[in-house]
Design an enzyme around this catalytic site. Sequence first.
Site: not given
Ligand code: GAF
Length: 393
Positions: A38, A44-45, A47, A137, A139, A141-142, A187
Amino acid sequence: MANHPIPTVEQLVAKARGVYSETFGGKCPNIAVCAPGRVNLIGEHTDYNQGFVLPMALPLVTVVVGSQTSGKSVSMLTLSEAVEESQRVDFDLPTSTSPLLPGKPCWANYVKGVIQHYRGHPLPGFQAVIISSVPLGGGLSSSASLEVAVYTFLQQLCPDDGDKVAKAMACQKAEHTHAGVPCGIMDQYVSVLGRAAHALLIDCRSLEATPVTLADPSLVILITNSNVRHSLTGSEYPTRRRQCEEAAAVLGKSSLRDATLEDLQAARGGMDGVTYRRARHVIEEIERTAQAAVALRQEDYTEFGKLMVESHNSLRDQYEVSCKELDDLVSAAVEVKGVYGSRMTGGGFGGCTVTLLQADAVELAKQRITEKYNGSPTFYITTPSEGAQVLSL
Ligand code: GAF
């Protein structure tokens, strides 16, 4: 400047099938599934603070091909070139007295975690091959795409109740227990429930999602991989999560989702400066994400881009999860005419930026970014894609 080629799902399946056959005595797999990585457009940060996020699923996917076997053991092979440890792993399925614990190789912990938390029983033994186009790695979401692909594969062996949110939560739990990352739900959620031509506005408190159309042909979503990953990621993420919980406790709220900037100002005296800045980012970012979803619905890309840049600045200055490479990529992108906005995406400390821009500005943007960036960026032109799917063989 070439875009990084994104292999088709069919190409990935063909390669994995070939290796499956070589590895497992000339047999053909009879199950194939895929799950996407994704990119988060904004939010961001937020969730793990029960807030809003606005990600979309990518055409970059993890594919698993395989078959049931007669025993109670698992044999898996990854084709990832980035894996430095053994690419093959063999282990027994868990029992009530002998759970699957994390160990080596590290990549297999995602698989083991998902098996351990799988919601359908009893699982038969199986053998499978994994291949992925999601950069490790980066960012994007592998790890979530691997977890969700494995879960989707297990559903073909022994169906669960089909509850998609519960599926995402089981995969999140696997990441907590077997990879040691206390991640939020974003993710895994979007990897399961992503929709083609849409971003998803996910309310991480109710766990409901509203699709927002994102299919304007004059618009491009450009991902730029900085190709750097700072070692801070592992330690700083749990620290940020703890700081947010501490801030919520000082404010007397169960999460920062319930806090307002007025609450924060009123409690400022009882909080250190760092905790204050973390909470401020989260409270403002939750609001920005809600506003960004409205702007996207209205096709007001100028407003959306402005909110993206504000998000990046807040992640840099308040939340302190950006790094020089990401800041440089964003600064280079936003100078280009036709770029609406740009920001770091994901956990931070390296990885990728996401840039929203006019289609006819893409070549110039890539050129400027490459000229100004002190490194070798990789570009992906992406479109919002479907969540996890079962593929025909
Ligand atoms: C990483 C985490 F896995 C997500 O849950 C989220 O907190 C993100 O960082 C930051 O938005 O991808």
